[in-house]
Design an enzyme around this catalytic site. Sequence first.
Site, short mmCIF file in Angstrom:
data_model
loop_
_atom_site.label_atom_id
_atom_site.label_comp_id
_atom_site.label_asym_id
_atom_site.label_seq_id
_atom_site.Cartn_x
_atom_site.Cartn_y
_atom_site.Cartn_z
CB CYS A 336 3.10 -12.40 1.00
SG CYS A 336 2.78 -13.88 0.02
CG HIS A 430 6.43 -10.70 -2.49
ND1 HIS A 430 6.83 -10.70 -1.18
CD2 HIS A 430 5.74 -11.85 -2.68
CE1 HIS A 430 6.42 -11.81 -0.60
NE2 HIS A 430 5.75 -12.53 -1.49
#
Length: 486
Positions: A336, A430
């Site tokens: 991310c 994630h």
Amino acid sequence: MQKLRPLMFVGTGSDVGKSVINTGFCRIFLQDGYSPAPFKAQNMSLNSYVTADNLEIGRAQAAQAEACGIGCLVEMNPILLKPNDDLTSQVVLNGKPAGNKTASEYFNEAGRDTLFNEVMHSFNRLAGQYNPIVIEGAGSISEVNLWDKDIVNMRVALHTQAATFLVADIDRGGVFASVYGTLQLLPQAERDAIKGIVINKFRGDLKLFEEGKKILEKLTAKPVVGIVPYFQGLFIEQEDGVVIEQKKKSHEHGKINIGVVLLKHLSNFTDFNMLEQTPGVNLYYTGCPETLARADIIIIPGSKNTLSDLKALREKGLEEVILAHHNARKPVYGICGGYQMMGIEVNDPNGVEGNVPSLPGLGILPVTTTLASGKKTRQCTFSFVQGNASGNGYEVHAGHTPSIRPLCRMNNGEFDGYCLNARTWGTYIHGIFDNASVINHVLRQLIPGFTSTIDYKARKEQGYNQLADLIRENVDMEYIYKCLKT
């Protein structure tokens, strides 16, 4: 099953263990044949999760839902506050961003009753489907300056008529003062709502606290219904950033050392739980260049403020360590915000993260990120474009990073990330390391043929059951049920 009153755990302070206690009771009620669900009106955390309908909630409530044997719902955490910096937080309302606010703006502006009504609508929807609702408070219930702004603690307890228990952390010291002081500060109606006290994180011989228990009961006129030991070797996901302080901070000889860059705004550190559980691996967090340089693998984690953390990373001298590691052909991975940092440049033309319009990235991956308002939140299934790794994860990010060499093909036909080679890639997913095939793919870069023996789902289930056993052994469950059935 008989309809039970809601059960609520509130605290003498932050990090006293309310989330873990809640999780344990969620599993107990499931084991006892009920259909429980968790609820926390307002949460503050950089660890979040995505529901099946692509809405964002706190990770703790997702774990508690898992302990209940159900999927997570946005109603379980209708308000999530995600700190951007020391002064402002992003407000996530019913799973979607609703703007950035300072603490003063959030707590002092009009509309607190509207917010309270909003969270109670969520509670009522849950209460219509599940039995019982296990409610978690936030921080301390004795912050007298915030009582008129309360939408998460004793106002919730009174409104829902929950059987409420006060949790105190004896490990930090001052348990008598914190419990007595907390209860004495409460208005009478709120004090009456407290049905008992749970002492958490007790170390040593429980028999030695028998006198202390009697003294506390005499002081407060409330029963001490449980003294829960400080546990180790029992795996439960925890979302509070305070947990980071308790994690490993240095390399270890004879193991594969994975250094996670310790960012100020690090988000979703639960991404690394399965790696931590993998035999032969030592995963540690560090913001020290010398310590990071000793890692075999470097991971740049997610960040709630990519530009601020990228700037700080440079100032601390961590950039030089990461680039030297990469130039030595050692593995570097980004998740991310960490993926965004690995690129050529991160642009913020609309001021999504602040007043810095652009910063050069680390230049490891040939990608450029443009931050934008709004947020992509979704669960996903993926497979590596090159390699045999696959699994499930979720996305929570603002911004777009075009890529001509994607790491993953998603189940909806889209692509994710950038793969320079097997030792260097970045992704928006994630939970990517929650999948054994991904861990195998990564660790085989250092140890050919490595095979992970960890079943993460089974490991979590074992932890929930062990926690339930620990609570049953040390809490007066007969009294708890008596309170819930009246």
